[in-house]
Design a protein around this motif. Structure first.
Motif, short mmCIF file in Angstrom:
data_model
loop_
_atom_site.label_atom_id
_atom_site.label_comp_id
_atom_site.label_asym_id
_atom_site.label_seq_id
_atom_site.Cartn_x
_atom_site.Cartn_y
_atom_site.Cartn_z
N GLU A 460 11.38 -14.64 -44.03
CA GLU A 460 10.69 -14.42 -42.76
C GLU A 460 9.22 -14.08 -42.97
N ALA A 464 5.89 -15.87 -41.24
CA ALA A 464 4.82 -15.09 -40.60
C ALA A 464 3.47 -15.38 -41.24
N PRO A 474 1.86 -14.05 -34.92
CA PRO A 474 3.26 -13.68 -34.68
C PRO A 474 3.33 -12.47 -33.73
N VAL A 477 8.19 -10.02 -36.37
CA VAL A 477 9.03 -10.61 -37.39
C VAL A 477 10.08 -9.55 -37.73
N MET A 489 11.14 -15.03 -37.02
CA MET A 489 9.74 -14.76 -36.73
C MET A 489 9.44 -15.36 -35.36
#
Length: 629
Positions: A460, A464, A474, A477, A489
C-alpha cells in the motif's frame, strides 16, 4: 344604447336597437365567456346656462342622434328635442334574456358642467365600487367552492359559574379543505401537509427549479395563461435510489396550497380482476374533485414498463398503464382546473415510451455534489448532542463520499451515533470514519500475521508513493483489511473531471502497478509476485485496453474505435490479439516506470511503510509530514 319616450315602443328603430343590443351581448359572451355585463343608463339633462365646451359637445352628439331618429320612418315630432331617460324594464329584461346582462347602472353624471357634478360622480363611483366588491366576493366564493375550501376556526369556552354564563370565543380563523368522508384516508389534509421546503433539500438544483415552476403556476395561473403557457401535465423524476425524489414531491406538497395525493404504483393492481384501471380512475376522479391538485405516483416503473401484450399478471399491469395514459390525456375531465402528475422511478429506461411522452419533462435527480454532502454532514453533526467531530474530518469525509446519496450519508451518521451510544461516548471523528468504512468496504477483518501485515504495508505504501509523485494526493492509506481487500490506498476524487488525457491515464495505470512494483523492490522478481494484486491488475488492464480500443491512444493500432469493429471486446481474431498485445506493452511500460520511481524514493517508501505499520492508517496530512513536498 339609448331609449326615448313611450312612443318609441312601436318604432322599428327601437326593435332594431334591441336586436343590436342582443348581438353585442352575444359577441361579448362568445369572446369573453363569464364576463359580467352591466347596462349604463344616463338620466340627466344638461342645464343650458351651465353648459361649457363639454356640454356643447354632448348636445352636438345628442342632436345627431335625434336627427337620425327624426329622419327615421314613423318618427314623431316629439323627438325634435333630445332628452335622456332610464332604460325601461322591457329593454333591461330583453337584454338579460338575450345576452346575460347582470344589471343596470343609472347615473346623472354626464360631465363637469353641472354645479353638483362632483356629488353625481361620487355616487357613480360608489355604485361601481359596490358592483366590483360583489363580483369579487362571487368570484372568491366560486373559487373556494371549486377548491372545497371552508372557514376553519377553534373555539375556547369560558364558564362563569357565578353569573351562570358561558362565553365561547372563536379564534385562529383560516381556510381549510373540506374532504369528503370517502376521501379522508386518501388525501393529504392540511394538518398532515409535510413541512418540507425546497431549501431543505440539498443538491438537485435542476429538479427544484423545474418543480418551483409547478408551484408558481399553481399560485398565479393567470400570469402564465396570459403568456400562453398551459399547466404542466406531468413531471417524471428519475435517478438512483436515495437521491431525494420522494422528498422533492413532499416539498411540492409543503410549498403549494393545492390538494396533494400520494400513491404507490404497487397499490393499483390487486388480486381482483380489473382493480388496477378502476383504482386509477378513482384516483384521478378524486384529484379532479379537489383540483387544482397534484398526484404523486412513487415507483411508477412497477406498472409502467414497456408493454409486451402478455397475459395474466402482465395483462393486468398493462391495463392499469393504459388507464393512466388515458387519464393523463385528460379525457373525462369535468373542469378546466389542472391535475398535475408527478412520478418517480429508478429505472427510466424501462418505462413505456407512451408513458414517457405524457410527461412534459423528465428530470434527472443526480447524486449530491461535494458541497451538498458537506452541508448535510455539518447539519447532521450539529443536530447531535455533545458532538465532538471537527470540521477537517467532515471536509475529508465529504470528499471521500463521492457517489453516495444523502440517504447513504444519513445511514453513516446513524451508525456512528449507535457506536458512540454503545461506548457511552459522544459522537466523534473516530465513530464517523469507522461507520463510513463499514458502509463502503464492510466490517474490519482480523489482524493477519506480522509478515503478511508488513507485506501489505509495503504494497500500500507503493501505491501511495506513486500517487503522490504523480500529483494525485492520497486521502488515506490503510492496512486494515475490509471486504476482499487486505488494505487499500484512496486518492482524492475530482468530481468535475469529464475527460482524461493520455498522460493522466498512464498515471492511473502506474498507481495500480505501484503495489506490485514495491513488492518486487523488497522481495525480488519471483518472491515479489503475490495474489494481492488481483484488483490492481484488473484496473490497469481495463485502462490499457480502453486506451487501445476506444480512445485511439496507441500508435500501433492507430486512431480506431476497435470495439465498434470487432463487437465484443474479448472476441477472437488477429485484431483482438493485437489489441491485447498493445495493452500488455502499455502496462509493462508503466510497471517499469513505477519501479524506477520507487527505487529513486526508496527511503521515503521505507518511512511510509514503517509508519503505516505503526498506525495502521495514515491520512493525507500525515503522509505529507512523512514524505514532505
Amino acid at each position: 344604447m339609448r331609449t326615448v319616450d313611450q312612443g318609441a315602443d312601436y318604432l322599428p328603430l327601437y326593435a332594431r336597437a334591441l336586436e343590436d343590443g342582443r348581438n353585442i351581448l352575444h359577441k361579448i359572451q362568445e369572446r369573453f365567456p363569464g364576463t359580467p355585463v352591466y347596462l349604463l343608463s344616463f338620466m340627466a339633462q344638461a342645464n343650458k346656462e351651465q353648459k361649457g365646451d363639454e356640454g356643447a359637445f354632448i348636445d352636438s352628439m345628442m342632436q345627431t342622434l335625434t336627427l337620425d331618429l327624426a329622419n327615421a320612418p314613423g318618427s314623431s315630432a316629439e323627438l325634435s328635442e333630445p332628452r335622456r331617460r332610464a332604460i325601461d324594464d322591457e329593454l333591461f329584461l330583453a337584454c338579460v334574456r338575450a345576452g346575460g346582462a347582470r344589471g343596470v347602472i343609472i347615473t346623472n353624471f354626464v360631465g363637469t358642467y353641472k354645479p353638483d357634478w362632483e356629488d353625481q360622480r361620487d355616487r357613480f363611483l360608489e355604485s361601481l365600487l359596490t358592483i366590483t366588491q360583489r363580483l369579487y366576493r362571487e368570484r372568491m366564493a366560486l373559487k373556494l367552492a371549486r377548491e372545497r375550501k371552508v372557514l376553519v376556526f377553534e373555539t375556547a369556552a369560558d364558564m362563569d359559574k357565578d353569573n351562570r354564563t358561558l362565553t365561547i370565543r372563536l379564534r385562529d380563523f383560516h381556510l381549510g379543505r373540506a374532504v369528503d368522508a370517502s376521501d379522508a384516508g386518501e388525501m393529504v389534509e392540511d394538518v398532515q401537509r409535510p413541512s418540507t421546503r425546497f431549501e431543505d433539500i440539498l443538491g438537485a438544483a435542476e429538479a427544484k427549479n423545474a418543480l418551483k415552476f409547478v408551484v408558481d403556476w399553481l399560485r398565479d395561473p393567470k400570469r402564465y395563461k396570459a403568456m400562453g403557457i398551459r399547466p404542466p401535465k406531468g413531471i417524471l423524476l428519475a435517478g438512483p435510489p436515495g437521491t431525494g425524489k420522494t422528498m422533492l414531491a413532499r416539498a411540492i406538497a409543503g410549498e403549494s396550497d393545492c390538494a396533494y395525493i400520494e400513491k404507490s404504483a404497487t397499490s393499483f393492481v390487486t388480486i381482483w380482476q380489473g382493480s388496477g384501471p378502476q383504482n386509477v380512475r378513482y384516483l384521478f376522479e378524486r384529484a379532479r374533485r379537489y383540483a387544482p391538485a397534484i398526484v404523486f405516483i412513487d415507483e411508477i416503473d412497477a406498472i409502467g414498463t414497456t408493454r409486451s401484450g402478455g397475459m395474466g399478471a402482465a395483462r393486468a399491469q398493462e391495463e392499469t398503464l393504459n388507464a393512466i395514459l388515458t387519464e393523463m390525456d385528460g379525457f373525462g375531465a369535468a373542469n378546466q382546473a389542472p391535475v398535475i402528475v408527478l412520478a418517480a422511478t429508478n429505472l427510466p429506461d424501462r418505462l413505456d415510451e407512451a408513458l414517457k411522452r405524457r410527461f412534459d419533462r423528465t428530470i434527472e435527480v443526480d447524486k449530491p455534489d461535494r458541497t451538498a454532502r458537506l452541508l448535510f454532514l455539518e447539519r447532521a453533526v450539529a443536530s447531535r448532542k455533545d458532538s465532538e467531530v471537527d470540521r477537517a474530518t467532515l471536509e475529508r469525509l465529504a470528499g471521500q463520499t463521492a457517489g453516495m446519496t444523502i440517504a447513504d450519508l444519513e445511514r453513516i451518521i446513524h451508525e456512528a451515533a449507535i457506536m458512540g451510544a454503545q461506548q457511552d461516548r459522544a459522537l466523534c471523528a473516530e465513530h464517523i470514519e469507522e461507520a463510513f468504512e463499514k458502509a463502503r468496504m464492510g466490517e474490519a477483518k482480523g489482524r493477519p500475521d506480522d509478515e503478511t501485515l508488513e507485506r501489505i504495508a509495503r504494497h500500500e505504501a507503493g501505491h501511495a508513493m506513486i500517487a503522490w509523485l504523480g500529483g494525485n494526493l492520497p486521502v488515506q492509506v490503510t492496512i486494515v483489511g475490509r471486504g476482499g481487500a487486505g488494505g487499500f490506498m484512496e486518492r482524492e476524487v475530482d468530481e468535475n473531471r469529464i475527460l482524461y488525457t493520455k498522460p493522466q491515464i498512464e498515471q492511473l495505470i502506474r498507481e495500480s502497478m505501484g503495489g506490485r512494483a514495491a513488492e518486487i523492490l523488497y522481495y525480488g522478481e519471483d518472491a515479489g509476485l503475490s495474489t494481492g494484486v488481483g484488483s490492481d491488475l484488473r484496473h490497469a488492464t481495463q485502462w490499457a485496453m480502453r486506451m487501445v480500443q476506444e480512445f485511439g491512444m496507441n500508435a500501433e493500432v492507430g486512431h480506431l474505435a476497435v470495439t465498434d469493429v470487432t463487437g465484443n471486446r474479448g472476441s477472437d481474431g488477429p485484431l483482438s490479439a493485437q489489441v491485447a498485445g498493445q495493452a500488455r506493452i502499455i502496462v509493462d511500460e508503466q510497471m517499469q516506470k513505477a519501479l524506477a520511481l520507487l527505487k529513486e524514493k526508496e527511503s521515503d517508501l521505507n518511512a511510509l511503510a514503517t509508519e503505516l505499520l505503526r498506525k495502521n492508517r495514515l491520512t493525507c496530512d500525515e503522509i505529507k509530514a512523512i514524505i514532505g513536498k
